[in-house]
Enzyme design. Sequence first.
Site, PDB file in Angstrom:
ATOM      1  N   ARG A 185       0.852  -1.179   0.000  1.00 49.39           N
ATOM      2  CA  ARG A 185       0.000   0.000   0.000  1.00 49.39           C
ATOM      3  C   ARG A 185       0.896   1.240   0.000  1.00 49.39           C
ATOM      4  NH1 ARG A 185      -3.279   2.917   4.789  1.00 49.39           N
ATOM      5  NH2 ARG A 185      -4.019   4.591   3.460  1.00 49.39           N
ATOM      6  N   HIS A 207      -3.311  10.765   0.539  1.00 48.58           N
ATOM      7  CA  HIS A 207      -2.781  10.560   1.881  1.00 48.58           C
ATOM      8  C   HIS A 207      -2.228  11.907   2.353  1.00 48.58           C
ATOM      9  CE1 HIS A 207      -1.201   7.287   4.754  1.00 48.58           C
ATOM     10  NE2 HIS A 207      -1.076   8.460   5.374  1.00 48.58           N
ATOM     11  N   GLU A 213      -7.813   8.322   6.049  1.00 52.52           N
ATOM     12  CA  GLU A 213      -8.070   8.982   7.324  1.00 52.52           C
ATOM     13  C   GLU A 213      -8.629  10.403   7.200  1.00 52.52           C
ATOM     14  OE1 GLU A 213      -4.970   6.559  10.196  1.00 52.52           O
ATOM     15  OE2 GLU A 213      -4.514   8.652   9.701  1.00 52.52           O
ATOM     16  N   ASN A 222      -7.916   1.522   9.841  1.00 53.63           N
ATOM     17  CA  ASN A 222      -6.624   1.845  10.450  1.00 53.63           C
ATOM     18  C   ASN A 222      -6.813   1.838  11.963  1.00 53.63           C
ATOM     19  OD1 ASN A 222      -5.934   2.331   7.801  1.00 53.63           O
ATOM     20  ND2 ASN A 222      -5.443   4.486   8.080  1.00 53.63           N
ATOM     21  N   TYR A 247      -4.757   1.871  15.817  1.00 48.94           N
ATOM     22  CA  TYR A 247      -3.554   1.994  16.633  1.00 48.94           C
ATOM     23  C   TYR A 247      -3.845   1.786  18.121  1.00 48.94           C
ATOM     24  CZ  TYR A 247      -1.157   3.518  12.455  1.00 48.94           C
ATOM     25  OH  TYR A 247      -0.618   3.543  11.190  1.00 48.94           O
ATOM     26  N   GLU A 299      -3.926  -0.114   8.096  1.00 50.91           N
ATOM     27  CA  GLU A 299      -2.782   0.336   8.889  1.00 50.91           C
ATOM     28  C   GLU A 299      -2.883  -0.263  10.286  1.00 50.91           C
ATOM     29  OE1 GLU A 299      -1.859   4.501   9.280  1.00 50.91           O
ATOM     30  OE2 GLU A 299      -2.332   4.910   7.183  1.00 50.91           O
TER      31      GLU A 299
END
Length: 472
Positions: free
Chosen positions: A84, A128, A173, A295, A297, A380
């Site tokens: 990606r 991005h 995002e 994504n 985290y 991600e």
Amino acid sequence: MPTPPVPPGALPAFPPGFLWGAAASAFQTEGAARTGGKGPSGWDDFADQGRIKDGADASRGTGFHDRYREDVALLAGLGADAFRFSVSWPRVVPGGSGPVNPAGLDFYERLVDELLGRGITPAPTLYHWDTPLPLDRAGGWLERDTAARFAEYASAVAERLADRVPMWITINEPAEVTLLGYAIGEHAPGHRLLFGALPAAHHQLLAHGLAVQALRAAGARNIGIACSHSPVRPAGDSEADRTAAAVYDTLVNWTFADPVLTGRYPDEELAALLPGPVAEDLSVIAAPLDWYGVNYYAPMAVGAPEPGPAADGAGGGTEGAGGAFGGITLPPDLPFALRETESEERTDFGWPVVPEGLYDLLTGLRDRYGRALPPLYITENGCSYGGLDDGRRIAYLDSHLRALHRAVTDGVDVRGYFTWSLTDNIEWVEGASQRFGLVHVDYATLERTPKASYAWYRDTIAAQHATRGTSG
């Protein structure tokens, strides 16, 4: 002391055909910021203002533009199924609109062909965060016209590459762009509009929908979007904390996912604040997707704002304690504050390590959307740790992949996983100080050195590939 490496092959088998990959973005890696006909982006301008904390040379990045063959060889060494990367909008359309830069498209064509020649699926992200500077200065995502210009750019890229690219991502995002770039000014373009930033959310979503149309018209297939998600937990038991957490959850998670997946905003009062013919736009925004990118985290603990310092320096106008806002300053006049998320382990970014949050997130998405939820990809997931002997990154990846496997076992349709990131990169305002890569980059020489986590991920992928045809 580093956590000892986890033995390769210890993970349970994922379903046959599960895609294993790594990720990167143009601004963070490419360099060659003003060569080959590329125009400046809003992030180039932000860096020129000295907004990169450690003075890292973002215009040089990791030199990916000139060294992409070396990085593709590293991907091949991993045994990665897919890569990606992002296409730089100002490299392809330097003015944001108008003439296309053939040299920019030539670069991405060479990259795609190099990946395909190594048996690696190219998975480009069209946006991005690097908005062409002329559009940024004209209002950027606050202006509806930016969405139309994005669709033209998407069409130009697809017309060149749709015959070879089997997987597309429109926007990465949009929540972070809206909140960090337009609401609190910590990222480019640096606006501090608070709730006045909501038009940027709507126009990114509209751009996504228009880009889906443009991609399909050019023959592209297998299209998705990459949205950040964090499970949101009230910081306390008070009604004020629960209300604050609900507001934050709506803004960060559902303001972006609901329009794409259900064709409506999660709150009527919120929708009333958005510009343009919202109902008509939603029919474009909700164009059917082939998959949805997640994504992840860390989870977020959110409470009511309080005067004075908050726990662990989080909220109330001070630094956030984790998740997407690690190290980010929030204004004191928002109706929520970030609190400390309990975790025995934290990354070098200060983000809590909570693998079960990924399981909670994925099962929560399944429960919220039901049949409206297309297949998922983890677009991600990763962590910032220094050192070549990065056992803590290995432990992080292992624990999150186990949480992901539990979600798959419990019926969540996840088709692949991209770790962030292949190499160390310029971590936006944090510059070179945060290292997310499987591969170490010496920013003086740009020399690449695989870390222990690279070897672990390579062996993990090999073990997973070996189970294909026998797992189910």
